[in-house]
Enzyme design. Structure first.
Site, short mmCIF file in Angstrom:
data_model
loop_
_atom_site.label_atom_id
_atom_site.label_comp_id
_atom_site.label_asym_id
_atom_site.label_seq_id
_atom_site.Cartn_x
_atom_site.Cartn_y
_atom_site.Cartn_z
N ASN A 11 0.85 -1.19 0.00
CA ASN A 11 0.00 0.00 0.00
C ASN A 11 0.89 1.24 0.00
OD1 ASN A 11 -1.92 1.99 0.39
ND2 ASN A 11 -2.41 1.37 2.49
N LYS A 13 -0.02 4.27 -0.15
CA LYS A 13 -0.71 5.41 0.47
C LYS A 13 -0.53 6.65 -0.43
CE LYS A 13 -0.46 3.22 4.94
NZ LYS A 13 -0.40 3.39 6.40
N HIS A 101 -9.71 0.76 5.02
CA HIS A 101 -8.45 0.97 5.74
C HIS A 101 -8.70 1.88 6.94
CE1 HIS A 101 -4.34 2.25 6.61
NE2 HIS A 101 -3.95 1.18 5.96
N GLU A 103 -7.26 4.35 8.02
CA GLU A 103 -7.14 5.78 7.72
C GLU A 103 -8.40 6.31 7.04
OE1 GLU A 103 -2.36 5.17 7.47
OE2 GLU A 103 -3.48 5.42 5.60
N GLU A 173 -5.21 -5.35 10.51
CA GLU A 173 -4.22 -4.32 10.81
C GLU A 173 -4.56 -3.65 12.13
OE1 GLU A 173 -2.05 -2.43 7.15
OE2 GLU A 173 -4.06 -1.64 7.30
N GLY A 179 2.43 2.08 10.84
CA GLY A 179 3.35 3.20 10.68
C GLY A 179 4.02 3.66 11.95
N SER A 219 3.57 -2.41 10.20
CA SER A 219 5.03 -2.39 10.36
C SER A 219 5.67 -3.73 10.00
CB SER A 219 5.40 -1.98 11.80
OG SER A 219 4.89 -0.68 12.09
#
Length: 257
Positions: A11, A13, A101, A103, A173, A179, A219
């Site tokens: 991904n 992003k 996701h 986000e 996730e 991240g 990560s």
């Protein structure tokens, strides 16, 4: 031993313009020459504006790389400014799209109803959705991480038939590991990935549960992927920052070597 083909999905992003994306895919294709891509599926998920470039280089160089999008509209077409439909993505040769996701959930207030509609739109367009689920830190600390994640799973696949559910990809996730440099332990990942598979089994039976690939994301690096992939219910990874480095991404994809 599972017969599910591992899936490593990168991904990007909101990183890399089309020229940078072109360079990365070309380098990744070169790095993957040392990886047995018959044993692992490698996919990149670029920003919308890079997808045509990725299509061109993948097709021209016959690279063993699939590609898709980071999001999809729940609508087929119409007055939805800024959105991109499944049919548009399919016309570019995309095969996957990420849905839900964390986000998107956090910054765009996407609910289970929205993710369910986007999963359905993906299937309607002939794309495979990668449905992202996972808990924030406070839910894990409260011991409610499995319950929280399964609620997202069940909401996101509410409209699916068993045949559709069999084709979906689920990416677990934990939000606190995305991240941050923090990574769930392999046992943490296995606990939730196994719970996801058990939930699929309860909803749609053994055939579906045994077919669906469940990825871990958060990560993931070449230094931890082998241990993660050693777990029975972890079938691959959704990779963020490490997928922006061709050599590192190829090392992750080549974890079996």
């Amino acid at each position: 031993m599972s017969n599910r083909t591992p899936l490593m999905a990168g991904n990007w992003k909101m990183n890399l313009d089309w020229k940078q994306g072109l360079a990365l895919v070309e380098e990744l294709g070169d790095q993957l020459k040392s990886v047995d891509t018959d044993r692992v599926e490698v996919v990149v998920l670029p920003p919308f504006v890079d997808i045509r470039t990725v299509q061109t280089v993948v097709e021209a160089d016959k690279l063993p790389i699939g590609y898709g999008s980071q999001d999809i509209s729940a609508h087929e077409s119409g007055a939805y400014t800024g959105e991109v439909s499944g049919a548009m993505l399919k016309a570019l040769g995309a095969t996957y799209t990420t849905v839900g996701h964390s986000e998107r959930r956090q910054y765009h207030a996407e609910t289970e109803e929205v993710t369910d509609a986007k999963v359905k739109a993906s299937f309607d367009a002939g794309l495979t959705p990668i449905l992202c689920v996972g808990e924030p830190l406070e839910e894990r600390q409260a011991g409610k991480h499995v319950e929280y994640t399964l609620a997202q799973l069940e909401g996101g696949i509410a409209s699916l038939s068993a045949e559709q559910a069999k084709q979906i990809v689920i990416a677990y996730e934990p939000v606190w590991a995305i991240g941050t440099g923090e990574v769930a332990t392999p046992d943490d990942a296995q606990e939730v990935c196994a719970a996801i598979r058990d939930a699929l089994r309860a909803l749609h039976g053994d055939e579906v549960a045994d077919a669906v690939r469940v990825l871990y994301g958060g990560s993931v690096k070449s230094s931890n992927v082998v241990e993660l992939m050693g777990k029975e219910d972890v079938d691959g990874a959704l990779i963020g920052g490490a997928s922006l480095k061709a050599e590192e991404f190829a090392r992750i994809a080549g974890f079996q070597s």
